[in-house]
Write an enzyme that holds these catalytic residues in place. Structure first.
Site, PDB file in Angstrom:
ATOM      1  N   ALA A 112       3.749 -24.793 -34.745  1.00 50.25           N
ATOM      2  CA  ALA A 112       2.586 -23.922 -34.574  1.00 50.25           C
ATOM      3  C   ALA A 112       1.425 -24.405 -35.451  1.00 50.25           C
ATOM      4  O   ALA A 112       0.273 -24.475 -35.007  1.00 50.25           O
ATOM      5  CB  ALA A 112       2.956 -22.491 -34.923  1.00 50.25           C
TER       6      ALA A 112
ATOM      7  N   ASP B 250      -1.830 -23.847 -26.977  1.00 51.56           N
ATOM      8  CA  ASP B 250      -1.579 -22.963 -28.129  1.00 51.56           C
ATOM      9  C   ASP B 250      -2.683 -23.053 -29.197  1.00 51.56           C
ATOM     10  O   ASP B 250      -3.221 -22.042 -29.629  1.00 51.56           O
ATOM     11  CB  ASP B 250      -0.244 -23.323 -28.793  1.00 51.56           C
ATOM     12  CG  ASP B 250       0.956 -22.861 -27.977  1.00 51.56           C
ATOM     13  OD1 ASP B 250       0.857 -21.827 -27.298  1.00 51.56           O
ATOM     14  OD2 ASP B 250       1.988 -23.545 -28.039  1.00 51.56           O
TER      15      ASP B 250
ATOM     16  N   LYS C 211       9.450 -27.055 -26.101  1.00 44.84           N
ATOM     17  CA  LYS C 211       8.081 -27.578 -26.056  1.00 44.84           C
ATOM     18  C   LYS C 211       7.996 -29.092 -26.236  1.00 44.84           C
ATOM     19  O   LYS C 211       7.126 -29.729 -25.641  1.00 44.84           O
ATOM     20  CB  LYS C 211       7.194 -26.874 -27.094  1.00 44.84           C
ATOM     21  CG  LYS C 211       6.900 -25.425 -26.722  1.00 44.84           C
ATOM     22  CD  LYS C 211       5.900 -24.792 -27.674  1.00 44.84           C
ATOM     23  CE  LYS C 211       5.746 -23.317 -27.356  1.00 44.84           C
ATOM     24  NZ  LYS C 211       4.707 -22.664 -28.148  1.00 44.84           N
TER      25      LYS C 211
HETATM   26  P1  ATR Z   1       7.083 -23.134 -35.405  1.00 41.86           P
HETATM   27  O1  ATR Z   1       7.163 -23.988 -34.195  1.00 41.86           O
HETATM   28  O2  ATR Z   1       7.056 -21.658 -35.118  1.00 41.86           O
HETATM   29  O3  ATR Z   1       5.981 -23.543 -36.321  1.00 41.86           O
HETATM   30  P2  ATR Z   1       9.031 -24.478 -37.058  1.00 41.86           P
HETATM   31  O4  ATR Z   1       8.565 -25.766 -36.527  1.00 41.86           O
HETATM   32  O5  ATR Z   1      10.495 -24.235 -37.185  1.00 41.86           O
HETATM   33  O6  ATR Z   1       8.499 -23.282 -36.169  1.00 41.86           O
HETATM   34  O7  ATR Z   1       8.320 -24.223 -38.480  1.00 41.86           O
HETATM   35  C1  ATR Z   1       8.587 -23.088 -39.231  1.00 41.86           C
HETATM   36  C2  ATR Z   1       7.612 -22.990 -40.408  1.00 41.86           C
HETATM   37  O8  ATR Z   1       7.888 -21.763 -41.097  1.00 41.86           O
HETATM   38  C3  ATR Z   1       7.781 -24.092 -41.429  1.00 41.86           C
HETATM   39  O9  ATR Z   1       6.542 -24.340 -42.047  1.00 41.86           O
HETATM   40  C4  ATR Z   1       8.771 -23.451 -42.423  1.00 41.86           C
HETATM   41  O10 ATR Z   1       8.721 -23.989 -43.728  1.00 41.86           O
HETATM   42  P3  ATR Z   1       9.677 -25.232 -44.152  1.00 41.86           P
HETATM   43  O11 ATR Z   1       9.002 -26.448 -43.586  1.00 41.86           O
HETATM   44  O12 ATR Z   1       9.685 -25.194 -45.629  1.00 41.86           O
HETATM   45  O13 ATR Z   1      11.002 -24.957 -43.528  1.00 41.86           O
HETATM   46  C5  ATR Z   1       8.235 -22.050 -42.451  1.00 41.86           C
HETATM   47  N1  ATR Z   1       9.244 -21.091 -42.921  1.00 41.86           N
HETATM   48  C6  ATR Z   1      10.292 -20.609 -42.216  1.00 41.86           C
HETATM   49  N2  ATR Z   1      10.991 -19.733 -42.979  1.00 41.86           N
HETATM   50  C7  ATR Z   1      10.363 -19.669 -44.190  1.00 41.86           C
HETATM   51  C8  ATR Z   1      10.580 -18.923 -45.389  1.00 41.86           C
HETATM   52  N3  ATR Z   1      11.595 -18.058 -45.508  1.00 41.86           N
HETATM   53  N4  ATR Z   1       9.695 -19.084 -46.406  1.00 41.86           N
HETATM   54  C9  ATR Z   1       8.647 -19.927 -46.295  1.00 41.86           C
HETATM   55  N5  ATR Z   1       8.392 -20.665 -45.178  1.00 41.86           N
HETATM   56  C10 ATR Z   1       9.228 -20.544 -44.128  1.00 41.86           C
END
Ligand code: ATR
Length: 275
Positions: free
Chosen positions: A132, A103, A66
């Site tokens: 997202a 989105d 993206k």
């Molecule tokens: P997307 O494009 O789907 O938003 P991303 O940019 O990788 O994917 O973001 C993932 C989000 O999920 C982030 O807010 C991440 O938190 P961190 O910034 O602390 O990494 C959150 N996330 C992913 N796994 C997590 C977990 N096990 N517990 C809490 N938050 C999680």
């Protein structure tokens, strides 16, 4: 010549976009095809040139391309530029490539289809600070929602996003303690998806009854977070509507036709095992 459209991503086999757009084309009497194309990151530039050369009329872009696609396009919608993410490309009449992002606005349209304007004027808790959350945050601000509080496991990412949105950043622990003050809660992390370990990024059991609680995950249809929120009296919405509405905006930008979103939400919900 028959028109054709595509979705590019890695992985791509699980995408439901081909089925959705294929059905909308046939329902609306449009002679066009929509195909999934597996594109790895090292081949993105060649894939874009290939799509253009082969006469593709437009395509969706999904994980992980993206942001990376932007440098391969000719013009970017200001909103997508701000978000640094494009999920829809339209090939213009002169052959130039125009990138946009449907989105975030897809989320807002889905919210309004289910709850009307009742999410407005409420304190919003946005959980997560990834791509997202950024898209949804920008769309909420531009559609007049807020005030917004951003909560994330990694607080400095929440602070950065909150800075962009002129919102406040709070820790997950603070958000949990203060849940009663939020009327609209939106879960945007990947926690609770089918392939993840399950669980919830925040315990929603202290929400006020009647709170609108959304999870952008649609597989499973009800995440643990959404189930706990429903049991606490929340009015819940899963991610099927956002998926359908982002697709509908893409479809409309390519064809000028507004497809039937409600029917598609039912079809996808049934396909995922719901009723
Ligand atoms: P997307 O494009 O789907 O938003 P991303 O940019 O990788 O994917 O973001 C993932 C989000 O999920 C982030 O807010 C991440 O938190 P961190 O910034 O602390 O990494 C959150 N996330 C992913 N796994 C997590 C977990 N096990 N517990 C809490 N938050 C999680």
């Amino acid at each position: 010549m028959k028109k054709w459209f595509a979705v590019i991503g890695d992985p791509i086999a699980q995408s439901m976009s081909p089925e959705m757009h294929g059905r909308w084309f046939s329902d609306n009497g449009i002679d066009a095809a929509y195909i999934p194309v597996h594109v790895t990151s090292d081949r993105l530039g060649q894939a874009v040139e290939g799509l253009r050369e082969l006469g593709c009329s437009g395509w969706n872009v999904t994980v992980p391309h993206k942001s990376a696609i932007i440098e391969h396009l000719d013009e970017i919608d200001p909103f997508a530029r701000q978000m640094n993410a494009v999920n829809t490309v339209k090939v213009m009449e002169d052959g130039s490539l125009f990138g946009m992002n449907t989105d975030g606005i897809g989320f807002v349209r889905s919210l309004e289809e289910q709850f009307g304007n009742s999410g407005k004027e409420k304190n919003v808790l946005l959980i997560g600070a990834g791509g997202a959350a950024r898209g949804i945050g920008y769309a909420l601000v531009s559609e007049g929602y807020g005030p917004i509080s951003c909560a994330n496991r990694t607080l400095d990412k929440a602070e950065r996003l909150a800075g962009e949105l002129h919102a406040e950043a709070i820790s997950i622990e603070e958000a949990e303690k203060q849940l009663a003050r939020f009327g609209l809660v939106i879960q945007t992390t990947s926690v609770g998806m089918n392939f993840s370990a399950g669980g919830a990024p925040i315990d929603p059991s202290e929400i006020q009854a009647g709170t609108i609680v959304c999870d952008i995950i649609y597989n499973p249809l009800e995440t643990e977070f959404l189930k706990l929120s429903r049991e606490a009296g929340g009015h819940t919405m899963n991610g099927v509507g956002m998926f359908v509405h982002q697709g509908a905006r893409s479809f409309q930008s390519w064809t000028g036709v507004q497809p039937d979103t409600k029917q598609m939400i039912d079809i996808i919900t049934k396909k995922l095992g719901g009723i």
